[in-house]
Write a protein that holds these residues in place. Structure first.
Motif, PDB file in Angstrom:
ATOM      1  N   ARG A 144       0.795  -1.230   0.070  1.00 28.27           N
ATOM      2  CA  ARG A 144       0.155  -0.032   0.020  1.00 28.27           C
ATOM      3  C   ARG A 144       0.895   1.361   0.006  1.00 28.27           C
ATOM      4  NH1 ARG A 144      -5.675  -0.770   2.175  1.00 28.27           N
ATOM      5  NH2 ARG A 144      -5.788  -3.105   2.858  1.00 28.27           N
ATOM      6  N   ASN A 145       0.374   2.332  -0.435  1.00 29.50           N
ATOM      7  CA  ASN A 145       1.063   3.526  -0.487  1.00 29.50           C
ATOM      8  C   ASN A 145       0.574   4.330   1.092  1.00 29.50           C
ATOM      9  OD1 ASN A 145      -1.707   4.791  -1.060  1.00 29.50           O
ATOM     10  ND2 ASN A 145      -1.299   5.126  -3.059  1.00 29.50           N
ATOM     11  N   ALA A 146       0.975   5.535   1.002  1.00 34.34           N
ATOM     12  CA  ALA A 146       0.840   6.242   2.249  1.00 34.34           C
ATOM     13  C   ALA A 146      -0.663   6.429   2.531  1.00 34.34           C
ATOM     14  CB  ALA A 146       1.617   7.754   2.139  1.00 34.34           C
ATOM     15  N   GLU A 147      -1.447   6.638   1.758  1.00 32.68           N
ATOM     16  CA  GLU A 147      -2.707   7.030   1.487  1.00 32.68           C
ATOM     17  C   GLU A 147      -3.729   5.770   1.972  1.00 32.68           C
ATOM     18  OE1 GLU A 147      -0.991   8.411  -1.049  1.00 32.68           O
ATOM     19  OE2 GLU A 147      -0.850  10.002   0.062  1.00 32.68           O
ATOM     20  N   GLY A 148      -2.890   4.724   2.023  1.00 29.15           N
ATOM     21  CA  GLY A 148      -3.760   3.242   2.231  1.00 29.15           C
ATOM     22  C   GLY A 148      -4.128   2.598   0.875  1.00 29.15           C
ATOM     23  N   PHE A 149      -4.026   3.349  -0.497  1.00 24.29           N
ATOM     24  CA  PHE A 149      -4.231   2.548  -1.622  1.00 24.29           C
ATOM     25  C   PHE A 149      -3.459   1.511  -1.990  1.00 24.29           C
ATOM     26  CE2 PHE A 149      -6.440   6.783  -1.906  1.00 24.29           C
ATOM     27  CZ  PHE A 149      -7.742   6.307  -1.788  1.00 24.29           C
ATOM     28  N   VAL A 150      -3.659   0.606  -2.777  1.00 21.79           N
ATOM     29  CA  VAL A 150      -2.851  -0.568  -3.203  1.00 21.79           C
ATOM     30  C   VAL A 150      -1.928   0.293  -4.310  1.00 21.79           C
ATOM     31  CG1 VAL A 150      -2.683  -2.554  -4.323  1.00 21.79           C
ATOM     32  CG2 VAL A 150      -4.544  -2.108  -2.789  1.00 21.79           C
ATOM     33  N   GLU A 151      -0.662  -0.170  -4.018  1.00 21.02           N
ATOM     34  CA  GLU A 151       0.351   0.203  -4.923  1.00 21.02           C
ATOM     35  C   GLU A 151       0.574  -0.805  -5.751  1.00 21.02           C
ATOM     36  OE1 GLU A 151       2.655   3.040  -6.731  1.00 21.02           O
ATOM     37  OE2 GLU A 151       1.364   3.660  -4.784  1.00 21.02           O
ATOM     38  N   LYS A 152       0.836  -1.945  -5.353  1.00 18.42           N
ATOM     39  CA  LYS A 152       0.987  -3.120  -6.253  1.00 18.42           C
ATOM     40  C   LYS A 152       0.905  -4.528  -5.600  1.00 18.42           C
ATOM     41  CE  LYS A 152       5.940  -2.955  -5.420  1.00 18.42           C
ATOM     42  NZ  LYS A 152       7.342  -2.863  -6.056  1.00 18.42           N
ATOM     43  N   ILE A 153       0.487  -5.439  -6.250  1.00 22.61           N
ATOM     44  CA  ILE A 153       0.561  -6.740  -5.574  1.00 22.61           C
ATOM     45  C   ILE A 153       2.037  -7.566  -6.119  1.00 22.61           C
ATOM     46  CG2 ILE A 153      -0.461  -9.216  -5.547  1.00 22.61           C
ATOM     47  CD1 ILE A 153      -3.099  -7.523  -6.220  1.00 22.61           C
ATOM     48  N   VAL A 154       2.844  -7.878  -5.193  1.00 18.51           N
ATOM     49  CA  VAL A 154       4.198  -8.667  -5.481  1.00 18.51           C
ATOM     50  C   VAL A 154       4.206 -10.121  -5.325  1.00 18.51           C
ATOM     51  CG1 VAL A 154       6.556  -8.382  -4.991  1.00 18.51           C
ATOM     52  CG2 VAL A 154       5.091  -6.473  -5.033  1.00 18.51           C
ATOM     53  N   GLU A 155       4.080 -11.053  -6.156  1.00 19.60           N
ATOM     54  CA  GLU A 155       4.327 -12.327  -6.041  1.00 19.60           C
ATOM     55  C   GLU A 155       5.469 -12.718  -4.941  1.00 19.60           C
ATOM     56  OE1 GLU A 155       2.059 -14.520  -6.771  1.00 19.60           O
ATOM     57  OE2 GLU A 155       0.790 -12.649  -7.505  1.00 19.60           O
ATOM     58  N   HIS A 156       5.256 -13.758  -4.230  1.00 18.14           N
ATOM     59  CA  HIS A 156       6.388 -14.048  -3.005  1.00 18.14           C
ATOM     60  C   HIS A 156       7.757 -14.247  -3.947  1.00 18.14           C
ATOM     61  CE1 HIS A 156       7.915 -15.947   0.229  1.00 18.14           C
ATOM     62  NE2 HIS A 156       8.546 -16.686  -0.419  1.00 18.14           N
ATOM     63  N   LYS A 157       7.920 -14.746  -4.806  1.00 13.42           N
ATOM     64  CA  LYS A 157       9.309 -15.199  -5.596  1.00 13.42           C
ATOM     65  C   LYS A 157       9.783 -13.818  -6.092  1.00 13.42           C
ATOM     66  CE  LYS A 157       7.049 -16.292 -10.119  1.00 13.42           C
ATOM     67  NZ  LYS A 157       5.720 -16.083  -9.808  1.00 13.42           N
ATOM     68  N   ASP A 158       8.787 -12.890  -6.286  1.00  8.88           N
ATOM     69  CA  ASP A 158       9.623 -11.527  -6.711  1.00  8.88           C
ATOM     70  C   ASP A 158       9.562 -10.605  -5.872  1.00  8.88           C
ATOM     71  OD1 ASP A 158       9.306 -12.677  -9.353  1.00  8.88           O
ATOM     72  OD2 ASP A 158       7.307 -12.288  -9.535  1.00  8.88           O
ATOM     73  N   ALA A 159       9.235 -10.911  -4.424  1.00  9.54           N
ATOM     74  CA  ALA A 159       9.211  -9.722  -3.614  1.00  9.54           C
ATOM     75  C   ALA A 159      10.549  -9.683  -3.029  1.00  9.54           C
ATOM     76  CB  ALA A 159       8.426 -10.309  -2.393  1.00  9.54           C
ATOM     77  N   THR A 160      10.992  -8.295  -2.389  1.00 11.04           N
ATOM     78  CA  THR A 160      12.295  -8.087  -1.853  1.00 11.04           C
ATOM     79  C   THR A 160      12.203  -8.459  -0.458  1.00 11.04           C
ATOM     80  OG1 THR A 160      11.437  -6.119  -1.135  1.00 11.04           O
ATOM     81  CG2 THR A 160      12.359  -5.799  -3.340  1.00 11.04           C
ATOM     82  N   ASP A 161      13.401  -8.354   0.225  1.00 15.43           N
ATOM     83  CA  ASP A 161      13.280  -8.893   1.587  1.00 15.43           C
ATOM     84  C   ASP A 161      12.393  -8.078   2.608  1.00 15.43           C
ATOM     85  OD1 ASP A 161      15.145 -10.916   0.929  1.00 15.43           O
ATOM     86  OD2 ASP A 161      16.969  -9.710   1.745  1.00 15.43           O
ATOM     87  N   GLU A 162      12.296  -6.699   2.276  1.00  9.57           N
ATOM     88  CA  GLU A 162      11.394  -5.866   2.848  1.00  9.57           C
ATOM     89  C   GLU A 162      10.038  -6.148   2.684  1.00  9.57           C
ATOM     90  OE1 GLU A 162      10.682  -3.102   5.914  1.00  9.57           O
ATOM     91  OE2 GLU A 162      12.779  -3.993   5.376  1.00  9.57           O
TER      92      GLU A 162
END
Length: 457
Positions: A144-162
Motif C-alpha cells: 500500500r501507499n501512504a494513503e492506504g491505496f494499493v500500490e502493487k501486488i508482489v508475488e512471493h518469488k518476486d518480493a524483496t526482503d522488505e
C-alpha cells in the motif's frame, strides 16, 4: 447502487486433487464447492453471474443449472484469460464486476458485500480482498501507499526482503469497474515463467493509468481458503462444519459433542433437540423440536417430527412423524412414511412403505413395499415378502391387525382390518377382516422316535 455482475472461475481440473471428480464439484458439508460460492454470490443483488467452465463443463452446468450464465475456457491459460472468456456476456456493460474462485467454498456474502461497498464508495477501478496471516509464505503481498491505496501486488518469488515482511496477502477475490476490467484484460501479457495471463496484472495496468486501486481486509483468513488438494478440502470441511454446528447451537439445539457431530448445509433443526456424537445429518433434512438423534445415527434428506427419538439407526429420504421411536440398529430406507407414535425397534428395516399411526415393529422385521394401517402390531421376525425374482409387489395391512412372530406375508396380499395372523404362518392369500389366519403345518409329536433312531447314546 451500480449494476453488479460476477465471474466465477471454475474451469480448472484440479490435478492435485487426484480425482476423477472435477475440483469445484468436490463437496464440502454435502454441497459442491462451486455451489457454495454461487449461493453466497446470489445474495449480493447481482444482475448476472457468469461461470467460467472448462474441465467437466457439462457436469458443472448440470449442478448450477439456470443460476448462472456460462463461458467456456477451452485452454486453461491463466486467470486473466479465464475472465476474458466472459467478454461476450459482460464487456459492453457499465457497473461493477466481482471475480471469485469456484474453489473458495468458505467465502461469505457479507465479506464480498463489504468489498463491493468499499470499491463503489471510493470510486475505485479495482479492489482486492486481502487478509493478514502470520506466515505469508507463497502468497502475493499487498503493498500500500501512504494513503492506504494499493500500490502493487508482489508475488512471493518476486518480493524483496522488505516486501516479504508484509503480512497482508492477496486472497484472489477482486472487484473491478467492468469497462476498465475488459479494457485492461486486452493488455495483459503472458511474458512470465508459466506463459499464462494473470489477473493481478490488471491491477498493475490500472495503476499505471493513474486509477485508484483499493483493498478490503477481511478479519477471517479462513474464509478465503482455496481448495487445491485433499488436505485443504478436509480443512474446509472442518471449518464449514464448525460454522454449521455453531449456528444450530446458537439457535437452541444441543450438540453433546460438536467435534464429532456432522451436519451438512441446508438442514433445519428445532429448539431443544439433542444430537448425540457420531451422528451425520445430511442436506435437506428437517428435524423438529425436542427430538433426540443418535448416538451414531445417519440421517439423509428426511423430515422428522417433534419429540421423535432415533438411536443408532439409518434413515434416508423418508418422512418420520412426531413421537416416533426408532432403533437401535433400524434402517429406514427411501420413500418410507412413518406416521406419528410409531415404534420401529432393533434390527427392523422399512423400505418404500407407509407405516400408520401407533403401529409397531419392535424387532427383527422387514417391511418393504407395504401399506401398514394404524395400531398394527408386527411380531418379531415378521416379513413382507415383496419380491418374486422379477417384480416387487404390495402388501396391504389394515388397521388393528396383529401379525404373530415369524410370519411371512407373500405379496401381493391384503390383510383385512382387525385380523390376526398366527405365529409362524406363511400367508399367500388375502385375509378377511376380523379373521384368524393360520398357515402352517399341524404339529405332530412322535413319541420315542429319537430312541428308535439311536441318535442319543
Amino acid at each position: 447502487m451500480n449494476n453488479r455482475y460476477a465471474v466465477i472461475l471454475a474451469a480448472g481440473k484440479g490435478t492435485r486433487m487426484k480425482s476423477k471428480l472435477y475440483k469445484v464439484l468436490h463437496p464440502v458439508c454435502g454441497k459442491p464447492m462451486v455451489q457454495h460460492v454461487i449461493d453466497q454470490v446470489s445474495k449480493l443483488h447481482i444482475e448476472e453471474i457468469v461461470t467460467i467452465i472448462g474441465h467437466g463443463a457439462e457436469k458443472v452446468k448440470a449442478q448450477l443449472g439456470s443460476s448462472s450464465l456460462y463461458a467456456l475456457q477451452e485452454e486453461q491459460l491463466g486467470t486473466a484469460h479465464a475472465v476474458m472468456q466472459a467478454e461476450a456476456h459482460l464487456a459492453s456493460k457499465k457497473g461493477t464486476t466481482l471475480v471469485v474462485c469456484g474453489d473458495t467454498p468458505l467465502i461469505k456474502a457479507e465479506t464480498m458485500e463489504a468489498l463491493l461497498k468499499q470499491h463503489e464508495t471510493q470510486g475505485a477501478k479495482a479492489s482486492v480482498l486481502t487478509a493478514t496471516v502470520e506466515d505469508p509464505t507463497g502468497y502475493g503481498r499487498i503493498i500500500r501507499n501512504a494513503e492506504g491505496f494499493v500500490e502493487k501486488i508482489v508475488e512471493h518469488k518476486d518480493a524483496t526482503d522488505e516486501e516479504k515482511k508484509v503480512k497482508e496477502i492477496n486472497t484472489g477475490t477482486y472487484c473491478f469497474d467492468n469497462e476498465a476490467l475488459f479494457s485492461a484484460l486486452k493488455k495483459v501479457s503472458n511474458d512470465n515463467a508459466q506463459g499464462e495471463y494473470y489477473l493481478p496484472d490488471v491491477i498493475e495496468i490500472l495503476k499505471s493509468q493513474g486509477e485508484i486501486v483499493t483493498a478490503y481486509q477481511t478479519e477471517d483468513f479462513e474464509e478465503t481458503l482455496g481448495v487445491n488438494d485433499r488436505v485443504a478440502l478436509s480443512q474446509a470441511e472442518k471449518i464449514m462444519r464448525s460454522r454449521i454446528n455453531e449456528y444450530h447451537m446458537r439457535n437452541g439445539v444441543t450438540l453433546v459433542d460438536p467435534e464429532h457431530t456432522y451436519i451438512e448445509t441446508d438442514v433445519e433443526i428445532g429448539q431443544d433437540t439433542v444430537i448425540y456424537p457420531g451422528t451425520t445429518i445430511g442436506m435437506g433434512s428437517k428435524i423438529g423440536a425436542e427430538a433426540v438423534i443418535g448416538p451414531n445415527s445417519e440421517i439423509k434428506n428426511c423430515t422428522i417430527g417433534d419429540r421423535t427419538v432415533i438411536r443408532q439407526s439409518v434413515a434416508h429420504d423418508s418422512e418420520i412423524g412426531t413421537d416416533v421411536t426408532i432403533g437401535p440398529f433400524a434402517h429406514i430406507r427411501p420413500q418410507s412414511q412413518i406416521a406419528d407414535e410409531v415404534k420401529i425397534g432393533n434390527f427392523v428395516e422399512v423400505k418404500k412403505s407407509i407405516f400408520g399411526k401407533g403401529s409397531k415393529a419392535s424387532h427383527l422385521s422387514y417391511i418393504g413395499d407395504a401399506e401398514v394401517g394404524s395400531n398394527v402390531n408386527l411380531g418379531c421376525g415378521s416379513i413382507t415378502v415383496n419380491y418374486d425374482g422379477k417384480n416387487k409387489h404390495l402388501t396391504k395391512i389394515g388397521d388393528g391387525v396383529f401379525v404373530g412372530c415369524n410370519s411371512n406375508l407373500v405379496a401381493p396380499v391384503t390383510i383385512g382390518e382387525g385380523a390376526y395372523i398366527a405365529a409362524g404362518s406363511t400367508i399367500t392369500e388375502d385375509v378377511p377382516a376380523q379373521s384368524l389366519s393360520i398357515a402352517r403345518a399341524r404339529q405332530v409329536n412322535k413319541e420315542d422316535y429319537v430312541k428308535k433312531l439311536n441318535i442319543n447314546k
